[in-house]
Design an enzyme around this catalytic site. Sequence first.
Site, short mmCIF file in Angstrom:
data_model
loop_
_atom_site.label_atom_id
_atom_site.label_comp_id
_atom_site.label_asym_id
_atom_site.label_seq_id
_atom_site.Cartn_x
_atom_site.Cartn_y
_atom_site.Cartn_z
N ARG A 232 0.85 -1.17 0.00
CA ARG A 232 0.00 0.00 0.00
C ARG A 232 0.90 1.23 0.00
NH1 ARG A 232 -3.62 -2.72 -1.41
NH2 ARG A 232 -5.60 -3.14 -0.39
N GLU A 261 -3.81 7.47 -4.82
CA GLU A 261 -4.19 6.81 -6.08
C GLU A 261 -5.60 7.24 -6.51
OE1 GLU A 261 -2.08 2.64 -4.67
OE2 GLU A 261 -4.11 2.59 -5.51
N HIS A 279 -1.58 0.09 -9.81
CA HIS A 279 -2.16 -0.79 -8.79
C HIS A 279 -2.84 -1.99 -9.46
CE1 HIS A 279 -4.05 -1.04 -4.50
NE2 HIS A 279 -3.78 -2.25 -5.00
P1 NAP Z 1 -0.44 -11.19 5.20
O1 NAP Z 1 -0.22 -12.62 4.90
O2 NAP Z 1 -1.35 -10.83 6.31
O3 NAP Z 1 1.00 -10.52 5.44
C1 NAP Z 1 1.09 -9.22 5.84
C2 NAP Z 1 2.45 -8.87 6.37
O4 NAP Z 1 2.29 -7.59 7.04
C3 NAP Z 1 3.01 -9.86 7.39
O5 NAP Z 1 4.35 -10.08 7.14
C4 NAP Z 1 2.81 -9.12 8.71
O6 NAP Z 1 3.85 -9.28 9.62
C5 NAP Z 1 2.86 -7.67 8.32
N1 NAP Z 1 2.14 -6.87 9.32
C6 NAP Z 1 0.82 -6.94 9.63
N2 NAP Z 1 0.54 -6.05 10.61
C7 NAP Z 1 1.70 -5.45 10.91
C8 NAP Z 1 2.06 -4.44 11.86
N3 NAP Z 1 1.15 -3.90 12.67
N4 NAP Z 1 3.34 -4.06 11.92
C9 NAP Z 1 4.27 -4.62 11.11
N5 NAP Z 1 4.00 -5.57 10.19
C10 NAP Z 1 2.73 -5.98 10.10
O7 NAP Z 1 -1.02 -10.39 3.95
P2 NAP Z 1 -0.83 -10.75 2.39
O8 NAP Z 1 -1.95 -11.60 1.95
O9 NAP Z 1 0.56 -11.17 2.15
O10 NAP Z 1 -1.09 -9.30 1.76
C11 NAP Z 1 -0.22 -8.22 2.07
C12 NAP Z 1 -0.74 -6.92 1.50
O11 NAP Z 1 -0.48 -6.86 0.11
C13 NAP Z 1 -2.25 -6.73 1.59
O12 NAP Z 1 -2.66 -6.33 2.87
C14 NAP Z 1 -2.48 -5.65 0.55
O13 NAP Z 1 -2.40 -4.37 1.13
C15 NAP Z 1 -1.33 -5.84 -0.41
N6 NAP Z 1 -1.83 -6.27 -1.71
C16 NAP Z 1 -1.58 -5.49 -2.80
C17 NAP Z 1 -2.03 -5.88 -4.05
C18 NAP Z 1 -1.75 -5.05 -5.27
O14 NAP Z 1 -2.56 -5.05 -6.19
N7 NAP Z 1 -0.63 -4.36 -5.34
C19 NAP Z 1 -2.79 -7.04 -4.19
C20 NAP Z 1 -3.02 -7.83 -3.06
C21 NAP Z 1 -2.53 -7.44 -1.83
P3 NAP Z 1 4.19 -10.60 10.44
O15 NAP Z 1 4.93 -11.43 9.44
O16 NAP Z 1 5.03 -10.09 11.53
O17 NAP Z 1 2.87 -11.18 10.85
#
Ligand code: NAP
Length: 313
Positions: A232, A261, A279
């Site tokens: 993000r 965005e 995005h």
């Molecule tokens: P996920 O499995 O929940 O992983 C999220 C990561 O963020 C984990 O490593 C987690 O840390 C970390 N995190 C969460 N809360 C935190 C906090 N308070 N402080 C520090 N680190 C924190 O999520 P995911 O499925 O991989 O998705 C990640 C993100 O990618 C989504 O939330 C979305 O915003 C983004 N995304 C973007 C697109 C795009 O089109 N560009 C598409 C899909 C998703 P820990 O390892 O310590 O738990």
Amino acid sequence: MTGQTLAIGPYGDQERAALMSELGAVHLPGPEGLDRLAPENRAALRAVAYKGHAPFGAAEMDRLPGLGLIANYGVGYDAIDVHAARARGIRVTNTPDVLNDDVADLAVGMLLAQARGLVAADRFVRSGDWAAGRDFPLQRKASGARAGILGLGRIGREIADRLAAFKMEIHYHSRSEKETPGWIFHAEPVSLARAVDFLVVALVGGPETAGYVSAEVIEALGPDGVLVNISRGSCVDEAALLDALETGRIGGAALDVFVNEPRIDGRFLGLGTVVLQPHQGSATHATRAAMARLQRDNIVAFLAGRDPLTPVA
Ligand code: NAP
């Protein structure tokens, strides 16, 4: 089921048709249209199929007194005020995992595009410069570099697996050390940035990770370092990033997400060291269909009195 689901957001024709045929959903382009619904229709609504990045908070929830579920289209649900939903007993679901491959593929593609100058090289061919006998400047080797993953979650792990296949040394920072095939853990992001050539951000968005890629992290990445962000825009101190890019204190960036965005800061447009994407991490036909299917399955389960499949709250 008719009249119990409200679809909010910019759905494509097929998605909207499926929401109507399977769930009898009513559609609004955005949450600002809620007041246009008759009060008795609003009161009958039990589920919202949400899509988009416009905030959906307490004020919107309070217009829907019968609401029990907000099913988000997308894994990132930072547009939805989860605390407000919890306080009202409203469940929230997202669409995890089905998009991991696409987002990881794009992150790797952006990294390679930045390192090898693919966008400029395409322009070089089209402009006739190549045919005129000019040489395209040498670019940077990507295979074998050191890669850092900031946030080793579902998507972060897929990115790391792919970059490992490019013979990269994998470093990562998460809030706790994870089981990995020998990847190097950093307890804080500055140490991670200092150790790597490419820093890929895969954190969740929202207030808790706002500015996680701080001015200090960007300085630590340094004049040869490249930032890749598919998470993000809010995760990065964008003002600090722009300053560092303009003064060469960071080598470059590849960005799919931005603070404002789609009207991104115009300073990005003049930077030759930056690859810009609209995005589009999950934006393939197959993955968008899978996300839409999972969103509807969550609503079907909820309306049938079963547990939603992929709850976040
Ligand atoms: P996920 O499995 O929940 O992983 C999220 C990561 O963020 C984990 O490593 C987690 O840390 C970390 N995190 C969460 N809360 C935190 C906090 N308070 N402080 C520090 N680190 C924190 O999520 P995911 O499925 O991989 O998705 C990640 C993100 O990618 C989504 O939330 C979305 O915003 C983004 N995304 C973007 C697109 C795009 O089109 N560009 C598409 C899909 C998703 P820990 O390892 O310590 O738990």
